[in-house]
Design a protein around this motif. Structure first.
Motif, mmCIF file in Angstrom:
data_model
loop_
_atom_site.group_PDB
_atom_site.id
_atom_site.type_symbol
_atom_site.label_atom_id
_atom_site.label_comp_id
_atom_site.label_asym_id
_atom_site.label_seq_id
_atom_site.Cartn_x
_atom_site.Cartn_y
_atom_site.Cartn_z
ATOM 1 N N ASP A 73 0.878 -1.165 0.000
ATOM 2 C CA ASP A 73 0.000 0.000 0.000
ATOM 3 C C ASP A 73 0.918 1.217 0.000
ATOM 4 N N LEU A 74 0.978 1.911 -1.131
ATOM 5 C CA LEU A 74 1.929 3.009 -1.291
ATOM 6 C C LEU A 74 1.732 4.111 -0.255
ATOM 7 N N GLU A 75 0.505 4.458 0.023
ATOM 8 C CA GLU A 75 0.254 5.556 0.960
ATOM 9 C C GLU A 75 0.657 5.173 2.389
ATOM 10 N N ARG A 76 0.153 4.034 2.872
ATOM 11 C CA ARG A 76 0.457 3.635 4.258
ATOM 12 C C ARG A 76 1.948 3.330 4.455
ATOM 13 N N THR A 77 2.530 2.599 3.500
ATOM 14 C CA THR A 77 3.949 2.257 3.637
ATOM 15 C C THR A 77 4.811 3.509 3.503
ATOM 16 N N GLY A 78 4.441 4.409 2.619
ATOM 17 C CA GLY A 78 5.149 5.683 2.488
ATOM 18 C C GLY A 78 5.132 6.473 3.786
ATOM 19 N N LYS A 79 3.989 6.495 4.458
ATOM 20 C CA LYS A 79 3.902 7.201 5.748
ATOM 21 C C LYS A 79 4.821 6.557 6.778
ATOM 22 N N ARG A 80 4.866 5.223 6.801
ATOM 23 C CA ARG A 80 5.764 4.527 7.729
ATOM 24 C C ARG A 80 7.223 4.861 7.445
ATOM 25 N N LEU A 81 7.538 5.077 6.180
ATOM 26 C CA LEU A 81 8.908 5.410 5.781
ATOM 27 C C LEU A 81 9.153 6.929 5.783
ATOM 28 N N GLU A 82 8.133 7.663 6.182
ATOM 29 C CA GLU A 82 8.202 9.123 6.310
ATOM 30 C C GLU A 82 8.541 9.810 4.998
ATOM 31 N N GLY A 83 7.819 9.404 3.935
ATOM 32 C CA GLY A 83 8.013 10.031 2.634
ATOM 33 C C GLY A 83 6.916 9.615 1.681
ATOM 34 N N THR A 84 7.102 9.988 0.429
ATOM 35 C CA THR A 84 6.155 9.622 -0.616
ATOM 36 C C THR A 84 6.729 8.439 -1.386
ATOM 37 N N LEU A 85 5.986 7.346 -1.413
ATOM 38 C CA LEU A 85 6.418 6.111 -2.064
ATOM 39 C C LEU A 85 5.684 5.960 -3.386
ATOM 40 N N THR A 86 6.449 5.772 -4.470
ATOM 41 C CA THR A 86 5.874 5.548 -5.798
ATOM 42 C C THR A 86 6.615 4.391 -6.459
ATOM 43 N N ARG A 87 5.987 3.802 -7.457
ATOM 44 C CA ARG A 87 6.623 2.699 -8.189
ATOM 45 C C ARG A 87 7.769 3.261 -9.037
ATOM 46 N N ALA A 88 8.878 2.553 -9.060
ATOM 47 C CA ALA A 88 10.018 2.958 -9.889
ATOM 48 C C ALA A 88 9.796 2.490 -11.322
ATOM 49 N N PRO A 89 10.170 3.298 -12.300
ATOM 50 C CA PRO A 89 10.069 2.855 -13.699
ATOM 51 C C PRO A 89 10.985 1.654 -13.949
ATOM 52 N N SER A 90 10.589 0.769 -14.860
ATOM 53 C CA SER A 90 11.329 -0.474 -15.085
ATOM 54 C C SER A 90 12.772 -0.227 -15.509
ATOM 55 N N ASP A 91 13.046 0.837 -16.267
ATOM 56 C CA ASP A 91 14.432 1.099 -16.658
ATOM 57 C C ASP A 91 15.280 1.491 -15.449
ATOM 58 N N MET A 92 14.698 2.192 -14.504
ATOM 59 C CA MET A 92 15.419 2.543 -13.284
ATOM 60 C C MET A 92 15.647 1.301 -12.422
ATOM 61 N N VAL A 93 14.664 0.419 -12.375
ATOM 62 C CA VAL A 93 14.790 -0.827 -11.611
ATOM 63 C C VAL A 93 15.973 -1.631 -12.142
ATOM 64 N N ARG A 94 16.058 -1.747 -13.446
ATOM 65 C CA ARG A 94 17.146 -2.515 -14.070
ATOM 66 C C ARG A 94 18.509 -1.864 -13.775
ATOM 67 N N ARG A 95 18.581 -0.518 -13.864
ATOM 68 C CA ARG A 95 19.843 0.183 -13.575
ATOM 69 C C ARG A 95 20.233 0.028 -12.111
ATOM 70 N N ALA A 96 19.257 0.144 -11.212
ATOM 71 C CA ALA A 96 19.542 0.111 -9.770
ATOM 72 C C ALA A 96 19.944 -1.279 -9.291
ATOM 73 N N THR A 97 19.378 -2.320 -9.916
ATOM 74 C CA THR A 97 19.634 -3.683 -9.442
ATOM 75 C C THR A 97 20.582 -4.467 -10.336
ATOM 76 N N GLY A 98 20.648 -4.113 -11.622
ATOM 77 C CA GLY A 98 21.445 -4.897 -12.564
ATOM 78 C C GLY A 98 20.819 -6.246 -12.857
ATOM 79 N N GLN A 99 19.547 -6.405 -12.498
ATOM 80 C CA GLN A 99 18.860 -7.684 -12.637
ATOM 81 C C GLN A 99 17.505 -7.479 -13.309
#
Length: 157
Positions: A73-99
């Motif tokens: 749940d982006l809103e609730r989990t974002g609040k727990r992490l004290e920020g705004t949580l959004t899905r990362a674009p797939s190209d960023m996911v690949r760059r960040a993880t290499g997988q």
């Protein structure tokens, strides 16, 4: 007949060993792109599958290790992490993880991502996570997962 690991999975195995894990990566003939596919292939509860998901927390990539039975749940989990949580674009996911998506491991990335571990995973004595490729997985425990990722425990729902 022994099979060689793909480079992404070999990197995961090396990282696991460097962090005190046995480093055994299991490869399967059939891909396990989803938690449900992985659970069926391994004969375990879907909740014992670790989904490695990359999100943006206030525009910075973070890794959430989530029970296969949970949706973030982006809103609730974002609040727990004290920020705004959004899905990362797939190209960023690949760059960040290499997988590739569907095979992202909790470790073995080119950079260290801030990592949060779903506390629901603690309910299972044995967990399975992707090992850098949709056809590769490794076994771990909740405590070990928190340790090898330097993750912070969080409720995800």
């Amino acid at each position: 007949m022994a099979r060689n690991l793909l480079p992404e999975s070999a990197r995961v195995a090396q990282t696991l060993i460097a962090r005190g894990h046995h480093g055994v990566v299991v490869t399967r003939e059939e891909p396990t792109h989803t938690a449900a596919q992985a659970a069926a292939a391994l004969g375990v509860d879907v909740a014992a599958i670790v989904k490695s998901l990359v999100f943006l927390l206030d525009d910075e990539p973070v890794l959430l290790l989530v029970s296969g039975a949970h949706q973030v749940d982006l809103e609730r989990t974002g609040k727990r992490l004290e920020g705004t949580l959004t899905r990362a674009p797939s190209d960023m996911v690949r760059r960040a993880t290499g997988q590739p998506v569907g095979g992202i491991a909790p470790v073995g990335h080119p950079t260290n991502l801030p990592t949060y571990v779903d506390t629901a995973l603690a309910d299972y004595p044995e967990l399975w996570a992707a090992a850098g490729h949709p056809n590769a997985v490794f076994r771990t425990t909740f405590r070990e997962l928190v340790r090898i990722t330097a993750g912070l425990e969080i409720d995800v729902d």
